[in-house]
Design a protein around this motif. Structure first.
Motif, PDB file in Angstrom:
ATOM      1  N   ILE A   1       8.420  11.996  11.749  1.00  0.00           N
ATOM      2  CA  ILE A   1       8.383  12.109  10.284  1.00  0.00           C
ATOM      3  C   ILE A   1       8.110  10.743   9.665  1.00  0.00           C
ATOM      4  CG2 ILE A   1       9.715  12.705   8.225  1.00  0.00           C
ATOM      5  CD1 ILE A   1      11.268  14.702   9.947  1.00  0.00           C
ATOM      6  N   GLN A   2       8.763   9.731  10.216  1.00  0.00           N
ATOM      7  CA  GLN A   2       8.567   8.372   9.710  1.00  0.00           C
ATOM      8  C   GLN A   2       7.150   7.886   9.986  1.00  0.00           C
ATOM      9  OE1 GLN A   2      11.748   5.471  10.355  1.00  0.00           O
ATOM     10  NE2 GLN A   2      10.230   4.004  11.085  1.00  0.00           N
ATOM     11  N   GLN A   3       6.652   8.138  11.194  1.00  0.00           N
ATOM     12  CA  GLN A   3       5.305   7.690  11.540  1.00  0.00           C
ATOM     13  C   GLN A   3       4.258   8.393  10.677  1.00  0.00           C
ATOM     14  OE1 GLN A   3       6.750   5.120  12.908  1.00  0.00           O
ATOM     15  NE2 GLN A   3       5.021   4.905  14.296  1.00  0.00           N
ATOM     16  N   LEU A   4       4.466   9.684  10.416  1.00  0.00           N
ATOM     17  CA  LEU A   4       3.544  10.416   9.551  1.00  0.00           C
ATOM     18  C   LEU A   4       3.583   9.864   8.131  1.00  0.00           C
ATOM     19  CD1 LEU A   4       1.555  12.738   9.075  1.00  0.00           C
ATOM     20  CD2 LEU A   4       3.529  14.246   8.693  1.00  0.00           C
ATOM     21  N   ASN A   5       4.770   9.490   7.672  1.00  0.00           N
ATOM     22  CA  ASN A   5       4.902   8.916   6.338  1.00  0.00           C
ATOM     23  C   ASN A   5       4.108   7.615   6.231  1.00  0.00           C
ATOM     24  OD1 ASN A   5       6.054   9.082   3.685  1.00  0.00           O
ATOM     25  ND2 ASN A   5       7.454   7.429   4.230  1.00  0.00           N
ATOM     26  N   LYS A   6       4.143   6.823   7.293  1.00  0.00           N
ATOM     27  CA  LYS A   6       3.346   5.594   7.309  1.00  0.00           C
ATOM     28  C   LYS A   6       1.856   5.913   7.222  1.00  0.00           C
ATOM     29  CE  LYS A   6       6.659   3.116  10.253  1.00  0.00           C
ATOM     30  NZ  LYS A   6       6.901   2.597  11.610  1.00  0.00           N
ATOM     31  N   ILE A   7       1.424   6.878   8.021  1.00  0.00           N
ATOM     32  CA  ILE A   7       0.007   7.245   8.060  1.00  0.00           C
ATOM     33  C   ILE A   7      -0.467   7.714   6.686  1.00  0.00           C
ATOM     34  CG2 ILE A   7      -1.610   8.962   8.977  1.00  0.00           C
ATOM     35  CD1 ILE A   7      -0.010   8.742  11.642  1.00  0.00           C
TER      36      ILE A   7
ATOM     37  N   PHE B   1      19.879   5.317   3.587  1.00  0.00           N
ATOM     38  CA  PHE B   1      19.090   4.295   4.273  1.00  0.00           C
ATOM     39  C   PHE B   1      18.157   4.935   5.299  1.00  0.00           C
ATOM     40  CE2 PHE B   1      18.761   0.988   7.651  1.00  0.00           C
ATOM     41  CZ  PHE B   1      18.203  -0.041   6.897  1.00  0.00           C
ATOM     42  N   ASP B   2      18.693   5.847   6.110  1.00  0.00           N
ATOM     43  CA  ASP B   2      17.891   6.515   7.134  1.00  0.00           C
ATOM     44  C   ASP B   2      16.836   7.422   6.512  1.00  0.00           C
ATOM     45  OD1 ASP B   2      19.378   5.244   9.073  1.00  0.00           O
ATOM     46  OD2 ASP B   2      20.696   6.966   9.437  1.00  0.00           O
ATOM     47  N   LEU B   3      17.216   8.105   5.436  1.00  0.00           N
ATOM     48  CA  LEU B   3      16.294   9.027   4.773  1.00  0.00           C
ATOM     49  C   LEU B   3      15.112   8.274   4.173  1.00  0.00           C
ATOM     50  CD1 LEU B   3      16.383  12.106   4.489  1.00  0.00           C
ATOM     51  CD2 LEU B   3      17.301  11.793   2.190  1.00  0.00           C
ATOM     52  N   LEU B   4      15.372   7.108   3.619  1.00  0.00           N
ATOM     53  CA  LEU B   4      14.288   6.308   3.054  1.00  0.00           C
ATOM     54  C   LEU B   4      13.264   5.914   4.111  1.00  0.00           C
ATOM     55  CD1 LEU B   4      15.921   3.868   0.458  1.00  0.00           C
ATOM     56  CD2 LEU B   4      14.062   5.493   0.042  1.00  0.00           C
TER      57      LEU B   4
ATOM     58  N   GLN C   1       9.399  -2.801   2.473  1.00  0.00           N
ATOM     59  CA  GLN C   1       9.338  -1.962   1.271  1.00  0.00           C
ATOM     60  C   GLN C   1      10.475  -0.934   1.261  1.00  0.00           C
ATOM     61  OE1 GLN C   1       5.507  -0.999  -0.649  1.00  0.00           O
ATOM     62  NE2 GLN C   1       4.587  -1.513   1.336  1.00  0.00           N
ATOM     63  N   VAL C   2      10.831  -0.419   2.448  1.00  0.00           N
ATOM     64  CA  VAL C   2      11.991   0.470   2.545  1.00  0.00           C
ATOM     65  C   VAL C   2      13.253  -0.273   2.128  1.00  0.00           C
ATOM     66  CG1 VAL C   2      13.488   1.719   4.166  1.00  0.00           C
ATOM     67  CG2 VAL C   2      10.999   1.986   4.288  1.00  0.00           C
ATOM     68  N   TYR C   3      13.405  -1.505   2.576  1.00  0.00           N
ATOM     69  CA  TYR C   3      14.584  -2.293   2.217  1.00  0.00           C
ATOM     70  C   TYR C   3      14.609  -2.576   0.716  1.00  0.00           C
ATOM     71  CZ  TYR C   3      14.528  -3.130   7.276  1.00  0.00           C
ATOM     72  OH  TYR C   3      14.489  -2.986   8.644  1.00  0.00           O
ATOM     73  N   TYR C   4      13.454  -2.827   0.135  1.00  0.00           N
ATOM     74  CA  TYR C   4      13.366  -3.044  -1.306  1.00  0.00           C
ATOM     75  C   TYR C   4      13.862  -1.807  -2.064  1.00  0.00           C
ATOM     76  CZ  TYR C   4      11.167  -3.136  -5.924  1.00  0.00           C
ATOM     77  OH  TYR C   4      10.947  -3.065  -7.269  1.00  0.00           O
ATOM     78  N   LEU C   5      13.400  -0.628  -1.639  1.00  0.00           N
ATOM     79  CA  LEU C   5      13.805   0.610  -2.312  1.00  0.00           C
ATOM     80  C   LEU C   5      15.295   0.877  -2.127  1.00  0.00           C
ATOM     81  CD1 LEU C   5      10.733   2.811  -1.321  1.00  0.00           C
ATOM     82  CD2 LEU C   5      11.263   1.932  -3.603  1.00  0.00           C
TER      83      LEU C   5
ATOM     84  N   GLN D   1      12.250   7.678   6.423  1.00  0.00           N
ATOM     85  CA  GLN D   1      11.416   8.833   6.733  1.00  0.00           C
ATOM     86  C   GLN D   1      10.537   9.281   5.573  1.00  0.00           C
ATOM     87  OE1 GLN D   1      13.497  12.091   8.628  1.00  0.00           O
ATOM     88  NE2 GLN D   1      14.905  10.716   9.667  1.00  0.00           N
ATOM     89  N   ASN D   2      11.016   9.124   4.347  1.00  0.00           N
ATOM     90  CA  ASN D   2      10.257   9.719   3.244  1.00  0.00           C
ATOM     91  C   ASN D   2      10.030   8.784   2.061  1.00  0.00           C
ATOM     92  OD1 ASN D   2      12.703   9.628   1.895  1.00  0.00           O
ATOM     93  ND2 ASN D   2      13.142  11.810   2.129  1.00  0.00           N
ATOM     94  N   ALA D   3      10.175   7.483   2.274  1.00  0.00           N
ATOM     95  CA  ALA D   3       9.996   6.526   1.177  1.00  0.00           C
ATOM     96  C   ALA D   3       8.603   6.634   0.564  1.00  0.00           C
ATOM     97  CB  ALA D   3      10.223   5.104   1.683  1.00  0.00           C
ATOM     98  N   ARG D   4       8.564   6.644  -0.771  1.00  0.00           N
ATOM     99  CA  ARG D   4       7.298   6.512  -1.484  1.00  0.00           C
ATOM    100  C   ARG D   4       7.111   5.023  -1.761  1.00  0.00           C
ATOM    101  NH1 ARG D   4       5.375  11.082  -4.079  1.00  0.00           N
ATOM    102  NH2 ARG D   4       3.596   9.726  -4.535  1.00  0.00           N
ATOM    103  N   LEU D   5       6.222   4.408  -1.021  1.00  0.00           N
ATOM    104  CA  LEU D   5       6.093   2.959  -1.059  1.00  0.00           C
ATOM    105  C   LEU D   5       5.481   2.466  -2.370  1.00  0.00           C
ATOM    106  CD1 LEU D   5       4.725   2.262   2.542  1.00  0.00           C
ATOM    107  CD2 LEU D   5       7.104   2.343   1.776  1.00  0.00           C
ATOM    108  N   PRO D   6       5.976   1.351  -2.886  1.00  0.00           N
ATOM    109  CA  PRO D   6       5.344   0.758  -4.071  1.00  0.00           C
ATOM    110  C   PRO D   6       3.903   0.327  -3.809  1.00  0.00           C
ATOM    111  CG  PRO D   6       7.536  -0.182  -3.696  1.00  0.00           C
ATOM    112  CD  PRO D   6       7.196   0.642  -2.491  1.00  0.00           C
ATOM    113  N   LEU D   7       3.637  -0.132  -2.580  1.00  0.00           N
ATOM    114  CA  LEU D   7       2.301  -0.611  -2.210  1.00  0.00           C
ATOM    115  C   LEU D   7       1.828   0.097  -0.944  1.00  0.00           C
ATOM    116  CD1 LEU D   7       2.943  -4.443  -2.639  1.00  0.00           C
ATOM    117  CD2 LEU D   7       1.780  -2.937  -4.266  1.00  0.00           C
ATOM    118  N   LYS D   8       0.551   0.432  -0.896  1.00  0.00           N
ATOM    119  CA  LYS D   8       0.002   1.053   0.301  1.00  0.00           C
ATOM    120  C   LYS D   8      -0.001   0.067   1.466  1.00  0.00           C
ATOM    121  CE  LYS D   8      -2.670   5.063  -0.708  1.00  0.00           C
ATOM    122  NZ  LYS D   8      -3.759   5.851  -0.104  1.00  0.00           N
ATOM    123  N   LEU D   9       0.086   0.600   2.668  1.00  0.00           N
ATOM    124  CA  LEU D   9      -0.021  -0.223   3.862  1.00  0.00           C
ATOM    125  C   LEU D   9      -1.489  -0.548   4.103  1.00  0.00           C
ATOM    126  CD1 LEU D   9       2.428   1.813   6.121  1.00  0.00           C
ATOM    127  CD2 LEU D   9       2.929  -0.306   4.900  1.00  0.00           C
TER     128      LEU D   9
END
Length: 202
Positions: A126-132, A84-87, A30-34, A89-97
Motif C-alpha cells: 500500500i505504501q509503495q503504491l502510494n509512492k508510485i 504515524f503508520d497510517l500516514l 514529507q510524511v514526517y512533516y505531515l 501508507q496513505n499520505a497526500r504529499l505536499p510535493l510530488k516525488l
C-alpha cells in the motif's frame, strides 16, 4: 558510462523503487512533516521542533524506532503510532516525488528503444503504491509494469524468473537496476546482469 550502453542488448530492464528511481527520504520527510503538523493541531506542540527532531534522527540513525524516539522526546501518547503508520501508507504529499534526473533520462531512452520496463519493489504494498501514485513520471507511467514483492510473497529472484518466463526471455536479455547488495544477490541467483543505480549517468 552512458546509460544506453547498459541496456543496448537487453529487452527488459527491472528497477527497484526506493533510492533507485527517487530518494526514499523525499517520501519519508514529507510524511514526517505531515505527522508533525497533525501533532501541532492535536497537542499544540511545535510542528517545526518535532520535524527538526525527526529529520535529524532519521538522517543520523534511520527510520527504525523513529516514532518511539519522537514520542519520548515530546511526551506523545502511544496511540499516535497508529496515525504515524497510517500516514506512511496513505499520505497526500505536499510535493510530488521526482525521479533522479539520470534515471528519468535512462527510462526515457528505454521507451524510445521499445524496451520493457518493470518495477519489482519490496516493502508494504500500500505504501509503495502510494509512492508510485505520487511520483512525477513525465509520461512514463503508461510504460511501467509493477510487481509488489510483499504482496506476491515470493523472493525477488523468483519474481525475476517468472517475469523472464512469461516474456520468453533468458537472463541475458534482462538487466536489474538496484541500490543494495540484496538486490544484487537476488539477480545473481538467476544470472541476470545487475548494476547499481548511481553508476547510471548522462
Amino acid at each position: 558510462m552512458d546509460a544506453h550502453q547498459f541496456a543496448k542488448d537487453k529487452q527488459v530492464v527491472i528497477f527497484e523503487l526506493d533510492d533507485v528511481l527517487f530518494p526514499e527520504k523525499d517520501y519519508l520527510l514529507q510524511v514526517y512533516y505531515l505527522f508533525a503538523q497533525f501533532i501541532e493541531y492535536s497537542e499544540q506542540k511545535s510542528a517545526q521542533a518535532i520535524l527538526d527532531f525527526m529529520r535529524l534522527e532519521y538522517e543520523s540513525n534511520g527510520a527504525e524506532q523513529l516514532f518511539e524516539k519522537t514520542a519520548i522526546q515530546f511526551d506523545l501518547a502511544d496511540s499516535y503510532k497508529h496515525n504515524f503508520d497510517l500516514l506512511h501508507q496513505n499520505a497526500r504529499l505536499p510535493l510530488k516525488l521526482l525521479l533522479f534526473k539520470n534515471m528519468l533520462a535512462f527510462m526515457q531512452e528505454l521507451v524510445v528503444d521499445r524496451k520493457k520496463i518493470f518495477i519489482v519493489t519490496a516493502g508494504n504494498p500500500i505504501q509503495q503504491l502510494n509512492k508510485i501514485k505520487q511520483t512525477e513520471w513525465n509520461g512514463l507511467e503508461k510504460y511501467l509494469t509493477v510487481f509488489f514483492v510483499d504482496e506476491l510473497e515470493k523472493p525477488k529472484s523468483e519474481i525475476y524468473q517468472n517475469l523472464l518466463f512469461n516474456n520468453n526471455l533468458s537472463p541475458k536479455d534482462a538487466l536489474v537496476v538496484g541500490a543494495n547488495k540484496f538486490d544484487e544477490a537476488q539477480s545473481k541467483l538467476i544470472n541476470i546482469p545487475y548494476i547499481v543505480s548511481p553508476k547510471i549517468y548522462r
